[in-house]
Design an enzyme around this catalytic site. Structure first.
Site, PDB file in Angstrom:
ATOM      1  CG  ASP A   1     -71.340  14.654 -56.056  1.00  0.00           C
ATOM      2  OD1 ASP A   1     -71.521  15.683 -56.722  1.00  0.00           O
ATOM      3  OD2 ASP A   1     -72.231  13.818 -55.848  1.00  0.00           O
TER       4      ASP A   1
ATOM      5  CD  GLU B   1     -72.132  15.077 -51.790  1.00  0.00           C
ATOM      6  OE1 GLU B   1     -72.094  15.396 -52.997  1.00  0.00           O
ATOM      7  OE2 GLU B   1     -73.170  15.126 -51.105  1.00  0.00           O
TER       8      GLU B   1
ATOM      9  CG  ASP C   1     -58.759 -10.960 -25.300  1.00  0.00           C
ATOM     10  OD1 ASP C   1     -59.597 -10.761 -26.215  1.00  0.00           O
ATOM     11  OD2 ASP C   1     -57.543 -10.768 -25.455  1.00  0.00           O
TER      12      ASP C   1
ATOM     13  CE  LYS D   1     -93.738   0.568 -58.141  1.00  0.00           C
ATOM     14  NZ  LYS D   1     -92.833   0.079 -59.219  1.00  0.00           N
TER      15      LYS D   1
ATOM     16  NE  ARG E   1     -79.818  13.127 -52.041  1.00  0.00           N
ATOM     17  CZ  ARG E   1     -79.071  12.607 -53.028  1.00  0.00           C
ATOM     18  NH1 ARG E   1     -77.804  12.281 -52.811  1.00  0.00           N
ATOM     19  NH2 ARG E   1     -79.600  12.398 -54.218  1.00  0.00           N
TER      20      ARG E   1
ATOM     21  CB  ILE F   1     -79.824   4.376 -57.069  1.00  0.00           C
ATOM     22  CG1 ILE F   1     -79.017   3.303 -57.811  1.00  0.00           C
ATOM     23  CG2 ILE F   1     -78.911   5.387 -56.378  1.00  0.00           C
ATOM     24  CD1 ILE F   1     -78.152   3.858 -58.946  1.00  0.00           C
ATOM     25  CG  HIS F   2     -83.718  -0.356 -59.160  1.00  0.00           C
ATOM     26  ND1 HIS F   2     -84.345  -1.553 -58.874  1.00  0.00           N
ATOM     27  CD2 HIS F   2     -84.314   0.126 -60.286  1.00  0.00           C
ATOM     28  CE1 HIS F   2     -85.282  -1.789 -59.777  1.00  0.00           C
ATOM     29  NE2 HIS F   2     -85.289  -0.793 -60.649  1.00  0.00           N
TER      30      HIS F   2
ATOM     31  CE1 TYR G   1     -79.665   9.484 -50.957  1.00  0.00           C
ATOM     32  CE2 TYR G   1     -78.514   7.734 -52.136  1.00  0.00           C
ATOM     33  CZ  TYR G   1     -78.508   8.767 -51.216  1.00  0.00           C
ATOM     34  OH  TYR G   1     -77.348   9.093 -50.553  1.00  0.00           O
TER      35      TYR G   1
END
Length: 344
Positions: free
Chosen positions: A201, A173, A315, A61, A107, A267-268, A50
């Site tokens: 959530d 969520e 198989d 970045k 998003r 998230i990082h 994100y």
């Protein structure tokens, strides 16, 4: 053999076997229609990172991020007063001369928040957008609404039936979403591509207490994975909120892989390497899968059914699993060895 030709041979061989009338008479010469659909190399989403669209430094970045998927966020990471500025910045990314090598996801804000219409008006007409992550997908109506907007606003080739239709990642969520997940899964019209589990959530909605063992989340995670795979969708696992603890991240990632998830939210940037490592087939697993593929097809040409390789019975189900490993390796850009008769 090139990787493209390698995967093409997998698809063509299995498709021919599926369509052949002899399939009815020889169970080892025919994989199911579900197996045939598994052979299309998937979009690699080992790590979905994100990036807050209100932060120009993080956006910059993102252009060099190694993450498989970059989700430019207009939702939770953007304060209400910053939504307009975030939309302006995301449009610059989605229409710019530069773009990340990753899958490009937007998003948006959840349907019903009052922000989603402006979000869609901004991102859907752009040239680089590939995927929409839809928060709080609680019903098939949400998917239907999003597809209608795609077909009104997106370039023609990204609409339903186009050459590159915009993909949808439905974010699960709530309890309501989980109860209705099968109807959601069947509502995609060629756009729905993955389910994503939003643990925080979900816990808030259900009233679960989050613990380090994550045992309270085993049911919803397993339900999501099972439904996703039944409908030919990918499954993306929860965020590791302890982003500085790589031991916890590694444990969560390995657990998610065992449960059947295809990737994990990040998230990082420092989480990406660990997640990619967990959700990538190992060199040993890839070689084994390549040997199974080659040997199965070799024995099939000889008219043989099940056989033994390295002491293991091989198989059709084992062949199908090997194909999945190879497809994931291909999508992730990993090396696939060229196996010959002497190698089996």
């Amino acid at each position: 053999m090139s990787r493209v030709l390698f995967i093409s041979s997998i698809i063509s061989r299995t498709t021919q076997r599926h369509l052949s009338p002899t399939c009815i008479h020889h169970r080892y010469r025919c994989l199911s229609s579900a197996a045939a659909s598994d052979l299309k190399p998937p979009v690699s989403r080992r790590a979905m990172l994100y990036v807050p669209c209100s932060n120009p430094r993080m956006i910059e970045k993102s252009y060099t991020s190694p993450a498989d998927s970059i989700a430019y966020d207009l939702e939770d990471s953007v304060a209400p007063g910053k939504k307009d500025e975030a939309r302006r910045l995301i449009v610059e990314v989605l229409n710019g001369d530069r773009k990340p090598k990753s899958e490009i996801v937007a998003r948006i804000n959840a349907i019903g928040t009052g922000y989603e219409e402006d979000d869609l008006n901004a991102v859907l007409p752009t040239k680089h957008l590939q995927t929409i992550a839809l928060p709080k997908t609680n019903s098939p109506d949400h998917i239907t609404y999003l597809i209608s907007r795609i077909n009104q606003l997106a370039p023609t080739h990204k609409r339903t039936g186009g050459s590159s239709p915009i993909k949808i990642i439905a974010m699960i969520e709530s309890a309501r979403a989980l109860v209705d997940i099968e109807r959601i899964a069947s509502s995609g019209e060629g756009h729905l591509d993955a389910f994503l589990f939003a643990a925080e959530d979900y816990c808030a909605d259900v009233g679960l207490t989050r613990t380090p063992t994550r045992e309270e989340l085993l049911y919803p995670r397993s339900k999501l994975v099972t439904t996703a795979k039944a409908f030919g969708l990918q499954a993306i696992d929860l965020v590791c909120v302890n982003y500085k603890d790589h031991d916890v991240l590694g444990e969560e990632s390995e657990e998610g892989k065992r449960l059947g998830f295809d990737g994990k939210q990040a998230i990082h940037p420092n989480q990406i390497e660990t997640i990619h490592q967990s959700f990538s087939p190992s060199e040993q697993a890839i070689r084994k899968a390549a040997r199974i593929k080659f040997s199965f097809e070799h024995h099939d040409k000889l008219g043989k059914g099940a056989y033994t390789l390295d002491g293991q019975m091989i198989d059709a189900p084992v062949y199908k699993q090997a194909i999945k490993v190879l497809a994931k390796a291909y999508a992730a850009g990993l090396n696939i060895p060229d196996v010959r008769l002497k190698d089996i």
